[in-house]
Design a protein around this motif. Structure first.
Motif, mmCIF file in Angstrom:
data_model
loop_
_atom_site.group_PDB
_atom_site.id
_atom_site.type_symbol
_atom_site.label_atom_id
_atom_site.label_comp_id
_atom_site.label_asym_id
_atom_site.label_seq_id
_atom_site.Cartn_x
_atom_site.Cartn_y
_atom_site.Cartn_z
ATOM 1 N N LEU A 182 3.229 4.292 9.898
ATOM 2 C CA LEU A 182 2.798 3.491 8.753
ATOM 3 C C LEU A 182 3.984 2.792 8.094
ATOM 4 N N VAL A 183 5.103 3.488 8.026
ATOM 5 C CA VAL A 183 6.308 2.903 7.427
ATOM 6 C C VAL A 183 6.734 1.644 8.173
ATOM 7 N N THR A 184 6.610 1.651 9.499
ATOM 8 C CA THR A 184 6.997 0.474 10.295
ATOM 9 C C THR A 184 6.122 -0.735 9.990
ATOM 10 N N LYS A 185 4.954 -0.499 9.385
ATOM 11 C CA LYS A 185 4.055 -1.594 9.004
ATOM 12 C C LYS A 185 4.271 -2.030 7.552
ATOM 13 N N GLY A 186 5.346 -1.520 6.944
ATOM 14 C CA GLY A 186 5.654 -1.893 5.574
ATOM 15 C C GLY A 186 4.886 -1.125 4.526
ATOM 16 N N ILE A 187 4.287 -0.018 4.904
ATOM 17 C CA ILE A 187 3.501 0.796 3.978
ATOM 18 C C ILE A 187 4.367 1.942 3.458
ATOM 19 N N ARG A 188 4.341 2.152 2.164
ATOM 20 C CA ARG A 188 5.101 3.263 1.580
ATOM 21 C C ARG A 188 4.357 4.566 1.858
ATOM 22 N N VAL A 189 5.088 5.581 2.295
ATOM 23 C CA VAL A 189 4.482 6.870 2.625
ATOM 24 C C VAL A 189 5.244 7.988 1.919
ATOM 25 N N SER A 190 4.502 8.834 1.223
ATOM 26 C CA SER A 190 5.053 10.028 0.599
ATOM 27 C C SER A 190 4.331 11.249 1.149
ATOM 28 N N VAL A 229 10.012 7.989 5.497
ATOM 29 C CA VAL A 229 8.988 8.785 4.812
ATOM 30 C C VAL A 229 9.646 9.616 3.711
ATOM 31 N N SER A 230 9.140 9.491 2.486
ATOM 32 C CA SER A 230 9.656 10.294 1.365
ATOM 33 C C SER A 230 8.970 11.652 1.372
ATOM 34 N N VAL A 231 9.754 12.702 1.543
ATOM 35 C CA VAL A 231 9.199 14.052 1.670
ATOM 36 C C VAL A 231 9.624 14.887 0.464
ATOM 37 N N TYR A 232 8.648 15.440 -0.237
ATOM 38 C CA TYR A 232 8.890 16.266 -1.417
ATOM 39 C C TYR A 232 8.433 17.688 -1.095
ATOM 40 N N MET A 270 0.851 -1.194 0.000
ATOM 41 C CA MET A 270 0.000 0.000 0.000
ATOM 42 C C MET A 270 0.887 1.244 0.000
ATOM 43 N N HIS A 271 0.464 2.243 -0.734
ATOM 44 C CA HIS A 271 1.206 3.504 -0.820
ATOM 45 C C HIS A 271 0.237 4.649 -0.501
ATOM 46 N N ILE A 272 0.559 5.410 0.524
ATOM 47 C CA ILE A 272 -0.269 6.536 0.938
ATOM 48 C C ILE A 272 0.510 7.824 0.740
ATOM 49 N N CYS A 273 -0.123 8.786 0.118
ATOM 50 C CA CYS A 273 0.499 10.086 -0.127
ATOM 51 C C CYS A 273 -0.286 11.168 0.613
ATOM 52 N N PHE A 274 0.392 11.850 1.524
ATOM 53 C CA PHE A 274 -0.228 12.955 2.257
ATOM 54 C C PHE A 274 0.130 14.276 1.578
ATOM 55 N N ILE A 275 -0.841 15.153 1.491
ATOM 56 C CA ILE A 275 -0.594 16.505 0.980
ATOM 57 C C ILE A 275 -0.646 17.472 2.153
ATOM 58 N N THR A 276 0.467 18.087 2.456
ATOM 59 C CA THR A 276 0.510 19.105 3.496
ATOM 60 C C THR A 276 1.731 19.995 3.276
ATOM 61 N N HIS A 277 1.566 21.273 3.583
ATOM 62 C CA HIS A 277 2.681 22.218 3.500
ATOM 63 C C HIS A 277 3.332 22.405 4.867
ATOM 64 N N GLU A 278 2.888 21.643 5.868
ATOM 65 C CA GLU A 278 3.337 21.862 7.240
ATOM 66 C C GLU A 278 4.235 20.756 7.788
ATOM 67 N N TYR A 279 4.713 19.854 6.926
ATOM 68 C CA TYR A 279 5.538 18.768 7.451
ATOM 69 C C TYR A 279 6.752 19.360 8.164
ATOM 70 N N PRO A 280 7.011 18.914 9.399
ATOM 71 C CA PRO A 280 8.066 19.546 10.208
ATOM 72 C C PRO A 280 9.430 19.575 9.523
#
Length: 384
Positions: free
Chosen positions: A31-39, A57-60, A1-11
């Protein structure tokens, strides 16, 4: 599973961020610790593009547009382009954002789009008894129409948002924000006697002004009392500082007591536990919250906490059992609750211990994480 969050506030180190950024960081890393890809995709705090991986966590962080009048549109285009690029490399299953986040985002048919109700424009317009801005209102309605599902972080935010916006019979989950109990847990350090600690954005709706007004009433009975305020400043529409306004208009009313009030500004998220740990009492007299992370974080550490009796306050605290609820518009009531903690040390300590146990069971990352994963799985029909 791959979940992508949209936020301008990532620390990001050296830059202030809000509760939304803290939430995405906490749940993303879990989520990453459960083997889920997170962007995570959002605009950068600076005028450049950055791409990093932190705790899996991949942060763009995209270059923010400065074109007057069109920056909002160009920023949406940049987010759209990055999501398309990521999706081609690593297919995305879920895109999650806050209330306005889908307004101008074209949908990709393979992806499910989720809005998590952190408190949108309509919600706070009602809560603060002000009018709805037509442009923000339009964006929010458009965004809600595009969502495939919703998650409410409290019953209160769900009920009051639906007064204005329809969930269109789409799937809706009710899931608290998680508390990072690896960070926020009881710490054996000496408590500073009669120290009051506030953390959060220094603005009107967080009740900072009423807390300042309550302070002299406390100081008269406990001369050693101090008030330490941690958090980023808020700016008025004309760019002027809310904190500066307090220092110029409210602090002088305190007379000699003003020297016992300390504004520390924004601090790193990881530094908050040490500030809570040494506090005699943590006070958060918010006029309104969707959930509020600071109160349960301080409660998880076993501290006596005073929170608002409005909105989701009663969902978080059982009054006089796991904390105290106050009328955030009544400085006398805020002062009385602080005085109670100072006057009933043993009972306040017992209350903090009960709060820590309850928060650990209700807000612990693992418990909340599983609810999120189950909800996401129900949307995409995929086994992990």
């Amino acid at each position: 599973m791959h979940i992508c969050f949209i936020t301008h506030e990532y620390p990001k180190s050296g830059f202030p961020h809000g509760g939304l950024g803290s939430f995405v960081k906490t749940i993303g890393e879990a989520l990453v610790t459960k083997g889920i890809r997170v962007s995570v995709v959002g605009m950068n705090y600076t005028s450049c593009y950055e791409e990093t991986t932190a705790s899996g966590v991949s942060v763009y962080r995209l270059k923010r547009s400065t074109v007057k009048g069109l920056s909002w549109w160009l920023n949406f285009k940049a987010v759209t382009a990055k999501i398309n690029e990521i999706h081609k490399l690593h297919p995305i299953d879920i895109v999650e954002t806050a209330e306005l986040g889908l307004a101008f985002l074209p949908k990709i048919k393979e992806i499910k789009y989720v809005i998590r109700l952190h408190g949108g424009h309509h919600f706070f317009a009602e809560a603060e008894n002000r009018g709805v801005n037509w442009w923000k209102g339009f964006q929010e309605r458009r965004s809600f129409a595009k969502a495939d599902a919703f998650i409410a972080v409290s019953k209160y935010v769900k009920t009051h948002t639906e007064k204005y916006l329809s969930y269109r019979n789409k799937p809706l989950g009710y899931i608290f924000n998680p508390i990072n109990t690896d960070l926020f847990h009881p710490i054996a350090v000496p408590t500073v006697p009669f120290q009051i600690v506030f953390a959060g954005t220094v603005c009107e709706k967080k009740g900072v002004r009423q807390l300042l007004q309550a302070f002299p009433l406390v100081k008269e009975q406990f001369p050693a009392a101090t008030l330490d305020i941690y958090g980023r400043d808020w700016l008025f529409p004309d760019g002027s500082s809310y904190r500066q306004m307090l220092m110029e208009k409210e602090l002088p009313k305190l007379g000699d007591f003003a020297t016992s009030v300390h504004f520390h500004g924004a601090i790193a998220f990881e530094s908050l536990p040490s500030k809570y740990a040494q506090a005699n009492v943590c006070v958060f007299p918010s006029h309104m919250e969707t959930l509020g992370l600071v109160a349960p974080e301080a409660m998880a550490m076993g501290k006596p906490v005073i929170f608002t009796d409005r909105g989701p306050g009663p969902e978080i605290i059982t009054d006089t059992v796991t904390g105290l609820l106050c009328n955030p518009l009544d400085s006398q009531d805020i002062a009385e609750k602080i005085l109670w903690v100072f006057e009933h040390e043993a009972l306040a300590s017992e209350m903090g211990e009960k709060a820590s146990r309850e928060i650990s069971s209700r807000f612990a990352v693992d418990a909340v994480l599983n609810k999120n994963i189950d909800f996401f799985k129900s949307l995409i029909g995929k086994k992990i």
